[in-house]
Design an enzyme around this catalytic site. Sequence first.
Site, PDB file in Angstrom:
ATOM      1  N   CYS A  37     -49.605  84.314 -10.144  1.00  6.69           N
ATOM      2  CA  CYS A  37     -50.302  84.399 -11.423  1.00  6.69           C
ATOM      3  C   CYS A  37     -51.291  83.245 -11.531  1.00  6.69           C
ATOM      4  CB  CYS A  37     -49.237  84.304 -12.516  1.00  6.69           C
ATOM      5  SG  CYS A  37     -49.869  84.109 -14.164  1.00  6.69           S
ATOM      6  N   THR A  39     -51.434  81.218 -13.856  1.00  6.63           N
ATOM      7  CA  THR A  39     -50.659  80.057 -14.317  1.00  6.63           C
ATOM      8  C   THR A  39     -50.011  79.337 -13.132  1.00  6.63           C
ATOM      9  OG1 THR A  39     -50.193  81.246 -16.350  1.00  6.63           O
ATOM     10  CG2 THR A  39     -48.842  79.323 -15.916  1.00  6.63           C
ATOM     11  N   HIS A  42     -52.574  77.246 -11.572  1.00 14.00           N
ATOM     12  CA  HIS A  42     -52.785  75.998 -12.321  1.00 14.00           C
ATOM     13  C   HIS A  42     -51.733  74.955 -11.943  1.00 14.00           C
ATOM     14  CE1 HIS A  42     -56.147  76.673 -14.995  1.00 14.00           C
ATOM     15  NE2 HIS A  42     -55.689  77.877 -15.310  1.00 14.00           N
ATOM     16  N   HIS A  60     -42.946  84.334 -11.997  1.00 11.07           N
ATOM     17  CA  HIS A  60     -42.364  85.054 -13.141  1.00 11.07           C
ATOM     18  C   HIS A  60     -42.798  86.524 -13.195  1.00 11.07           C
ATOM     19  CE1 HIS A  60     -46.233  83.322 -14.328  1.00 11.07           C
ATOM     20  NE2 HIS A  60     -46.394  84.447 -14.965  1.00 11.07           N
ATOM     21  N   GLU A  61     -43.815  86.899 -12.386  1.00 12.06           N
ATOM     22  CA  GLU A  61     -44.273  88.307 -12.385  1.00 12.06           C
ATOM     23  C   GLU A  61     -43.493  89.040 -11.314  1.00 12.06           C
ATOM     24  OE1 GLU A  61     -48.442  88.453 -11.522  1.00 12.06           O
ATOM     25  OE2 GLU A  61     -48.977  87.253 -13.256  1.00 12.06           O
ATOM     26  N   CYS A  89     -36.151  78.846 -28.640  1.00  9.73           N
ATOM     27  CA  CYS A  89     -35.052  78.047 -29.197  1.00  9.73           C
ATOM     28  C   CYS A  89     -34.388  78.721 -30.393  1.00  9.73           C
ATOM     29  CB  CYS A  89     -35.557  76.654 -29.564  1.00  9.73           C
ATOM     30  SG  CYS A  89     -36.531  76.580 -31.099  1.00  9.73           S
ATOM     31  N   CYS A  92     -37.065  76.562 -34.254  1.00 12.94           N
ATOM     32  CA  CYS A  92     -38.316  75.899 -34.666  1.00 12.94           C
ATOM     33  C   CYS A  92     -39.042  76.759 -35.709  1.00 12.94           C
ATOM     34  CB  CYS A  92     -39.213  75.648 -33.450  1.00 12.94           C
ATOM     35  SG  CYS A  92     -39.973  77.149 -32.799  1.00 12.94           S
ATOM     36  N   CYS A  95     -40.362  80.111 -34.276  1.00 14.68           N
ATOM     37  CA  CYS A  95     -39.279  81.087 -34.093  1.00 14.68           C
ATOM     38  C   CYS A  95     -38.829  81.656 -35.437  1.00 14.68           C
ATOM     39  CB  CYS A  95     -38.091  80.439 -33.391  1.00 14.68           C
ATOM     40  SG  CYS A  95     -38.306  80.257 -31.610  1.00 14.68           S
ATOM     41  N   CYS A 103     -42.764  79.976 -29.245  1.00 15.85           N
ATOM     42  CA  CYS A 103     -41.791  78.957 -29.672  1.00 15.85           C
ATOM     43  C   CYS A 103     -42.324  77.559 -29.385  1.00 15.85           C
ATOM     44  CB  CYS A 103     -40.478  79.196 -28.906  1.00 15.85           C
ATOM     45  SG  CYS A 103     -39.305  77.834 -29.020  1.00 15.85           S
TER      46      CYS A 103
HETATM   47 ZN   LIG Z   1     -48.259  85.509 -15.360  1.00 16.66          ZN
HETATM   48 ZN   LIG Z   2     -38.499  77.992 -31.182  1.00 15.35          ZN
END
Ligand SMILES: [Zn+2]
Ligand SMILES: [Zn+2]
Length: 338
Positions: A37, A39, A42, A60-61, A89, A92, A95, A103
Amino acid sequence: MKACLFSGVEQMEVKEVDRPARAENEVTIEVARAGLCGTDLHVYLGDMAHRVTPPRILGHEMVGAIVEAPEEGDFREGDRVVVEPTVFCGRCAACRRGHTHVCQNLNFMGVDSTGAFANYWNVPQDRLHKVPDTLDDVAGALIEPLAVAVHDVRRAQVEVGDRAVVIGGGPIGLLVAIAARLDGADVIISEVNPFRIGVAESCGFDTVNPSETNLVDHVNEWTDGAAADLVFEVSGHPAGAEVMTEIVRVRGTIALVGVHAEPVPVNLQQFFARELHLTGCRVYESIDFERAIRIAEADHVPVDKIVTNVTPMEEIGWGFEQMKNGRDVMKVMIDCQS
Ligand SMILES: [Zn+2]
Ligand SMILES: [Zn+2]
């Protein structure tokens, strides 16, 4: 198990590591495919040192099959699943307003904690979506980026007949274009890489190369001077941020999808003059995954055109270098059982 470790800036290491123990609320997934990805790139380039301390397993993909599951729960051994990697979480302010995907203490698995570029991955069972057997592993591993695109298009509130410009024709830009077209928009893609232009055109999109053609003039011509109803800034490039305000119509919407690592100049005068809207778009919510799975199942995604490479784990560094150097790739996937 075998895992790909981010071991320092622009360094990947593939080696044997201990298979982590599964917590009570987690399933263990045998990872089949996992995509690289933007990300992850990065992180690889060292832009996310504030969140990632090496060594870390990224990714994560993905798609995979459950090999171990808690007794109590909706998932069983053998279920094919994708992961919605946003662990929130629940306490917060974000959330408590219901925006758990952003979050304020977000643990994005594969960035903030262990990810999927390994033989096995342990994941909380409330972060899973079942994948229908009609989707193969490559299509399955494309569900996460498709969920990003579904979220972006939903945030932008596309309407039938809208004219939209997508700035950036990589995997996410192309998926955004596909999702916007499904919603009834007429879409053009702005991209500089000839290979990616070719892929976008093979998917039926008109394209414009802003290094050869003036994008503002092109959009004005296309819209008889009205400019586009919607602009998706997916490139993450300062030039994208500079031009986005020049090609959107009065009261039009700019959806900001690309990650701009540094603050960049934006022409705020246009927000005043044209009463523009700017919508931030970050990851996805569960509904976006559900829709992405249905869209993929309905065969709306030209998987073979978007996924240009499936490589063994040892080639993960090669994959990042291809992305970094703007080579002829779209989505690069890792075969996590190689
Ligand atoms: Zn991704
Ligand atoms: Zn949260």
